[in-house]
Write a protein that holds these residues in place. Structure first.
Motif, PDB file in Angstrom:
ATOM      1  N   LEU A  52       0.830  -1.207   0.000  1.00 45.03           N
ATOM      2  CA  LEU A  52       0.000   0.000   0.000  1.00 45.03           C
ATOM      3  C   LEU A  52       0.865   1.258   0.000  1.00 45.03           C
ATOM      4  O   LEU A  52       0.551   2.239  -0.683  1.00 45.03           O
ATOM      5  N   ASN A  53       1.954   1.229   0.754  1.00 44.18           N
ATOM      6  CA  ASN A  53       2.828   2.398   0.796  1.00 44.18           C
ATOM      7  C   ASN A  53       3.545   2.616  -0.531  1.00 44.18           C
ATOM      8  O   ASN A  53       3.884   3.750  -0.874  1.00 44.18           O
ATOM      9  N   SER A  54       3.802   1.533  -1.273  1.00 46.88           N
ATOM     10  CA  SER A  54       4.423   1.693  -2.585  1.00 46.88           C
ATOM     11  C   SER A  54       3.423   2.227  -3.610  1.00 46.88           C
ATOM     12  O   SER A  54       3.805   2.946  -4.537  1.00 46.88           O
ATOM     13  N   ILE A  55       2.158   1.866  -3.430  1.00 46.39           N
ATOM     14  CA  ILE A  55       1.127   2.342  -4.353  1.00 46.39           C
ATOM     15  C   ILE A  55       0.740   3.786  -4.038  1.00 46.39           C
ATOM     16  O   ILE A  55       0.693   4.652  -4.914  1.00 46.39           O
ATOM     17  N   LEU A  56       0.462   4.053  -2.770  1.00 48.58           N
ATOM     18  CA  LEU A  56       0.094   5.391  -2.299  1.00 48.58           C
ATOM     19  C   LEU A  56       1.022   5.746  -1.152  1.00 48.58           C
ATOM     20  O   LEU A  56       0.753   5.396  -0.007  1.00 48.58           O
ATOM     21  N   PRO A  57       2.122   6.409  -1.430  1.00 52.31           N
ATOM     22  CA  PRO A  57       3.125   6.684  -0.393  1.00 52.31           C
ATOM     23  C   PRO A  57       2.545   7.484   0.770  1.00 52.31           C
ATOM     24  O   PRO A  57       1.696   8.366   0.575  1.00 52.31           O
ATOM     25  N   PRO A  58       2.979   7.189   1.993  1.00 46.20           N
ATOM     26  CA  PRO A  58       2.502   7.950   3.154  1.00 46.20           C
ATOM     27  C   PRO A  58       3.018   9.385   3.134  1.00 46.20           C
ATOM     28  O   PRO A  58       4.014   9.691   2.478  1.00 46.20           O
ATOM     29  N   SER A  74      -5.390   0.166   5.810  1.00 46.84           N
ATOM     30  CA  SER A  74      -5.226  -1.228   5.386  1.00 46.84           C
ATOM     31  C   SER A  74      -6.467  -2.059   5.690  1.00 46.84           C
ATOM     32  O   SER A  74      -6.424  -3.290   5.573  1.00 46.84           O
ATOM     33  N   ASP A  75      -7.558  -1.403   6.046  1.00 48.78           N
ATOM     34  CA  ASP A  75      -8.810  -2.113   6.321  1.00 48.78           C
ATOM     35  C   ASP A  75      -9.513  -2.450   5.008  1.00 48.78           C
ATOM     36  O   ASP A  75      -9.653  -1.575   4.140  1.00 48.78           O
ATOM     37  N   PRO A  76      -9.965  -3.683   4.858  1.00 46.16           N
ATOM     38  CA  PRO A  76     -10.675  -4.032   3.619  1.00 46.16           C
ATOM     39  C   PRO A  76     -12.013  -3.324   3.533  1.00 46.16           C
ATOM     40  O   PRO A  76     -12.597  -2.931   4.546  1.00 46.16           O
ATOM     41  N   ALA A  77     -12.502  -3.142   2.321  1.00 39.54           N
ATOM     42  CA  ALA A  77     -13.768  -2.450   2.086  1.00 39.54           C
ATOM     43  C   ALA A  77     -14.881  -3.462   1.890  1.00 39.54           C
ATOM     44  O   ALA A  77     -14.705  -4.490   1.230  1.00 39.54           O
ATOM     45  N   THR A  78     -16.028  -3.151   2.457  1.00 39.02           N
ATOM     46  CA  THR A  78     -17.205  -4.000   2.287  1.00 39.02           C
ATOM     47  C   THR A  78     -17.961  -3.597   1.025  1.00 39.02           C
ATOM     48  O   THR A  78     -17.665  -2.576   0.390  1.00 39.02           O
TER      49      THR A  78
END
Length: 228
Positions: A52-58, A74-78
């Protein structure tokens, strides 16, 4: 400083976690024993966080002498959250009065945010799928940047050609005036003692001047039509 934070979680459709203070941990202390299942889950969570950090850097910024970090959730979406994302996209498009067709920076920005959120959701369930979507996103951005660069260069090229055409039109008008003056002078300079044959030759020269003048006028007329 606080103004170094470039993204406000309230202004984007990408889901972010709460900002946290970055602190240095002392690794010399004793660590509690963990079961293999817990270690496997922690390792998987760390791998997902790295993707996730590589896709959307903090985002990091300093405020009141403390270093803060804001990173995507990092929580999954319903399924309900995906439906709400679609409704949120339509609402923001309407609120910001985005164009429905044609080039619109506002619509592009909102759809980019929506796509980033979908990449985040996909990366949580499958890191490889998220990385592949990231590659697709970057390819689209490079293509759009290429089209934008081509558009700007074509505009500059068109302006240069328009200036050159205007200058060429001015030069042609000067040449027309010169030919008119030369034609008028030749008409009055025919000697009376010329024979019939010599007069015919002189008139032929005048005819050539007239043909050149007519052609030059026609070029200027066509040039003016192209400019309009």
């Amino acid at each position: 400083m606080a103004d170094e934070r470039l993204i406000d979680p309230q202004d984007t459709m990408v889901r972010y976690s709460n900002p946290v203070v970055i602190t240095k941990r002392d690794d010399k202390g004793a660590t509690k024993a963990k079961s293999p299942a817990m270690m496997l889950a922690a390792e998987k969570g760390k791998e997902t966080e790295e993707i996730l950090n590589s896709i959307l850097p903090p985002i990091e910024w300093e405020e009141d002498g403390q270093l803060w970090r804001l990173q995507v959730s990092s929580d999954p979406a319903t399924r309900l959250e995906v439906i709400k994302l679609n409704e949120q996209l339509d609402t923001r498009l309407q609120q910001r009065q985005a164009r429905e067709t044609g080039i619109c920076p506002v619509r592009r920005e909102l759809f980019t945010q929506c796509f980033d959120e979908l990449i985040r959701q996909a990366a949580i369930n499958c890191g490889e799928r998220g990385l592949l979507l990231l590659r697709v996103r970057d390819e689209f951005r490079q293509t759009i940047a290429g089209y934008q660069s081509l558009y700007e260069s074509s505009i500059a090229f068109g302006m240069r050609k328009a200036l050159q055409a205007e200058q060429g039109k001015f030069d042609m008008e000067e040449e027309i005036e010169r030919l008119r003056g030369a034609y008028a002078c030749q008409v009055y300079l025919i000697p009376k003692e010329h024979t019939h044959y010599q007069v015919d030759l002189t008139l032929q020269d005048h005819t050539h001047y007239q043909v050149d003048l007519t052609g030059m006028v026609e070029k200027v007329r066509l040039s003016g039509l192209r400019d309009t």
